[in-house]
Design a protein around this motif. Structure first.
Motif: not given
Length: 107
Positions: A64, A68, A82, A84, A94, A96
């Motif tokens: 993650l 990012a 972020v 879900s 997830f 982004l």
């Protein structure tokens, strides 16, 4: 008849994939905003990953952060949201979503 998982279909995702390790990151289509990416658990066997079991969860933080960072360097947004969102896709994933200064009032 059960609809196939779009995140398990590697051939359709391949052109949009920009990161792959324990998790796979690809640009969303359709997207919420420029640079909207999805980080999906990789399919290591024939089963669609649908939860955050211990093996999947262990690798989430590093991947993650790396994704990012890639989005931050490439698009230079003010921030990255972020989220879900399970919705109608059971595959563990997830979103982004880059946040832009001109959209700040909408946040």
């Amino acid at each position: 008849m059960k609809k196939p998982c779009p995140f398990c279909d590697r051939k359709k995702l391949e052109p949009r994939v920009f990161y792959e390790k324990d998790w796979c990151a690809f640009l969303a289509a359709p997207y919420h905003t420029k640079g909207h990416a999805i980080l999906a658990a990789r399919t290591l066997d024939k089963n669609c990953p649908t939860g955050l079991g211990q093996p999947i969860l262990k690798s989430l933080g590093n991947d993650l952060a790396r994704v990012a960072d890639v989005l931050q360097k490439h698009y230079k947004p003010k921030d990255i949201l972020v989220a879900s969102v399970r919705g109608d896709i059971p595959h563990t994933h997830f979103h982004l979503i880059p946040l832009w200064p001109h959209e700040e009032r909408k946040w």
